[in-house]
Design a protein around this motif. Sequence first.
Motif, PDB file in Angstrom:
ATOM      1  N   GLU A 178      35.524  -3.242 -34.880  1.00  0.00           N
ATOM      2  CA  GLU A 178      34.596  -2.516 -35.741  1.00  0.00           C
ATOM      3  C   GLU A 178      35.338  -1.404 -36.465  1.00  0.00           C
ATOM      4  OE1 GLU A 178      31.571  -1.121 -33.160  1.00  0.00           O
ATOM      5  OE2 GLU A 178      30.837  -3.130 -32.631  1.00  0.00           O
ATOM      6  N   GLU A 179      34.668  -0.796 -37.419  1.00  0.00           N
ATOM      7  CA  GLU A 179      35.276   0.335 -38.115  1.00  0.00           C
ATOM      8  C   GLU A 179      35.453   1.494 -37.143  1.00  0.00           C
ATOM      9  OE1 GLU A 179      34.524   3.218 -42.010  1.00  0.00           O
ATOM     10  OE2 GLU A 179      33.194   1.524 -41.585  1.00  0.00           O
ATOM     11  N   GLY A 180      36.628   2.088 -37.132  1.00  0.00           N
ATOM     12  CA  GLY A 180      36.939   3.140 -36.181  1.00  0.00           C
ATOM     13  C   GLY A 180      36.288   4.474 -36.492  1.00  0.00           C
ATOM     14  N   GLU A 181      36.427   5.396 -35.549  1.00  0.00           N
ATOM     15  CA  GLU A 181      35.923   6.763 -35.706  1.00  0.00           C
ATOM     16  C   GLU A 181      37.025   7.721 -35.288  1.00  0.00           C
ATOM     17  OE1 GLU A 181      32.369   7.319 -33.509  1.00  0.00           O
ATOM     18  OE2 GLU A 181      31.306   5.657 -34.457  1.00  0.00           O
ATOM     19  N   GLU A 182      37.160   8.818 -36.030  1.00  0.00           N
ATOM     20  CA  GLU A 182      38.202   9.789 -35.724  1.00  0.00           C
ATOM     21  C   GLU A 182      37.602  11.091 -35.222  1.00  0.00           C
ATOM     22  OE1 GLU A 182      40.860  10.344 -39.009  1.00  0.00           O
ATOM     23  OE2 GLU A 182      41.904   8.465 -38.590  1.00  0.00           O
ATOM     24  N   LEU A 183      38.448  11.859 -34.549  1.00  0.00           N
ATOM     25  CA  LEU A 183      38.131  13.210 -34.128  1.00  0.00           C
ATOM     26  C   LEU A 183      39.095  14.167 -34.821  1.00  0.00           C
ATOM     27  CD1 LEU A 183      37.642  12.770 -30.258  1.00  0.00           C
ATOM     28  CD2 LEU A 183      35.863  13.071 -31.989  1.00  0.00           C
ATOM     29  N   PRO A 184      38.834  15.465 -34.779  1.00  0.00           N
ATOM     30  CA  PRO A 184      39.743  16.405 -35.442  1.00  0.00           C
ATOM     31  C   PRO A 184      41.198  16.279 -35.015  1.00  0.00           C
ATOM     32  CG  PRO A 184      37.695  17.515 -34.891  1.00  0.00           C
ATOM     33  CD  PRO A 184      37.610  16.143 -34.286  1.00  0.00           C
ATOM     34  N   VAL A 185      41.469  15.906 -33.762  1.00  0.00           N
ATOM     35  CA  VAL A 185      42.843  15.780 -33.285  1.00  0.00           C
ATOM     36  C   VAL A 185      43.622  14.702 -34.024  1.00  0.00           C
ATOM     37  CG1 VAL A 185      42.404  14.084 -31.459  1.00  0.00           C
ATOM     38  CG2 VAL A 185      44.249  15.760 -31.173  1.00  0.00           C
ATOM     39  N   CYS A 186      42.920  13.797 -34.681  1.00  0.00           N
ATOM     40  CA  CYS A 186      43.592  12.688 -35.366  1.00  0.00           C
ATOM     41  C   CYS A 186      44.446  13.148 -36.549  1.00  0.00           C
ATOM     42  CB  CYS A 186      42.582  11.638 -35.810  1.00  0.00           C
ATOM     43  SG  CYS A 186      41.861  10.726 -34.414  1.00  0.00           S
ATOM     44  N   VAL A 187      44.334  14.413 -36.964  1.00  0.00           N
ATOM     45  CA  VAL A 187      45.233  14.920 -37.995  1.00  0.00           C
ATOM     46  C   VAL A 187      46.680  14.906 -37.498  1.00  0.00           C
ATOM     47  CG1 VAL A 187      43.459  16.353 -39.054  1.00  0.00           C
ATOM     48  CG2 VAL A 187      44.961  17.346 -37.320  1.00  0.00           C
ATOM     49  N   HIS A 188      46.869  14.814 -36.187  1.00  0.00           N
ATOM     50  CA  HIS A 188      48.215  14.785 -35.603  1.00  0.00           C
ATOM     51  C   HIS A 188      48.724  13.356 -35.362  1.00  0.00           C
ATOM     52  CE1 HIS A 188      48.016  19.105 -34.838  1.00  0.00           C
ATOM     53  NE2 HIS A 188      46.853  18.930 -34.242  1.00  0.00           N
ATOM     54  N   LEU A 189      47.897  12.336 -35.636  1.00  0.00           N
ATOM     55  CA  LEU A 189      48.278  10.980 -35.252  1.00  0.00           C
ATOM     56  C   LEU A 189      49.478  10.464 -36.038  1.00  0.00           C
ATOM     57  CD1 LEU A 189      47.771   8.557 -33.477  1.00  0.00           C
ATOM     58  CD2 LEU A 189      46.037   7.766 -35.114  1.00  0.00           C
ATOM     59  N   ASP A 190      49.525  10.702 -37.339  1.00  0.00           N
ATOM     60  CA  ASP A 190      50.683  10.259 -38.127  1.00  0.00           C
ATOM     61  C   ASP A 190      51.978  10.827 -37.556  1.00  0.00           C
ATOM     62  OD1 ASP A 190      49.391   8.626 -39.963  1.00  0.00           O
ATOM     63  OD2 ASP A 190      49.014  10.278 -41.363  1.00  0.00           O
ATOM     64  N   ARG A 191      51.950  12.105 -37.261  1.00  0.00           N
ATOM     65  CA  ARG A 191      53.130  12.768 -36.718  1.00  0.00           C
ATOM     66  C   ARG A 191      53.504  12.182 -35.351  1.00  0.00           C
ATOM     67  NH1 ARG A 191      57.244  16.289 -38.516  1.00  0.00           N
ATOM     68  NH2 ARG A 191      57.976  17.531 -36.759  1.00  0.00           N
ATOM     69  N   ALA A 192      52.505  11.959 -34.516  1.00  0.00           N
ATOM     70  CA  ALA A 192      52.764  11.427 -33.185  1.00  0.00           C
ATOM     71  C   ALA A 192      53.370  10.029 -33.254  1.00  0.00           C
ATOM     72  CB  ALA A 192      51.463  11.405 -32.372  1.00  0.00           C
ATOM     73  N   LEU A 193      52.886   9.191 -34.155  1.00  0.00           N
ATOM     74  CA  LEU A 193      53.419   7.839 -34.285  1.00  0.00           C
ATOM     75  C   LEU A 193      54.842   7.862 -34.834  1.00  0.00           C
ATOM     76  CD1 LEU A 193      50.264   5.985 -35.654  1.00  0.00           C
ATOM     77  CD2 LEU A 193      51.229   5.814 -33.358  1.00  0.00           C
TER      78      LEU A 193
END
Length: 213
Positions: A55-70
């Motif tokens: 299904e279409e995903g949902e993000e939380l505010p912490v996801c602003v760090h996901l690009d950096r983490a990956l």
Amino acid sequence: MKLSTEPYWQYLLRDVLELYQSGSAGGSAKIRSHMAEVRRLLGKVIDDDPAVQEEEGEELPVCVHLDRALSNAVGYRTARLARSIEGVREHLHWKYGYEKVPRGLTRKYGYAEILGPTGPVVSDRIILGLVLFGPKTTYPGHSHKGLTESYVCISGHTSENDVGVYAPGSLILNPPGHYHRITTADREPCLLAYAWTGARESLVHQKMTFSRK
């Protein structure tokens, strides 16, 4: 949809499996046994060819760090798993999991289940997921009744109970009922993959609560 028809979810599960195959137990019989159990259960899940509820995903505010983490996983043995996460990230449902989240965590924490009773890959044999922490996070102490939990650090650095520092590729084992508190580095996010093993009832009905000692 079935797992066999969804290559990105297959890649993701097989990359987790590979980390539990190639990673070191550090001479610990308990960690070695847990890694073998995760491999056994995950292998059965793949053989089951379970349903995929995409299904279409949902993000939380912490996801602003996901690009950096990956991107921070580049150069580590977790890089392939990071690429597989990128392939399914638009379908990840990031959640808090707790009825009451401490105010300081609302922008610094979130988890997304990959495999489990509620999907996206549906199975009650084992639960796999991701935990994303922002920089300089303290995740309050808690424990899991009836579940054995392990974390594999995908990127960033973390400490548990202020004992040692875990770098990408490291595995942390928490036996059932083990009280643990997590902290992360000051300037970079931390991305962890987790595995929960235990009786089906414990997997299906586990409640997420914070505790204090």
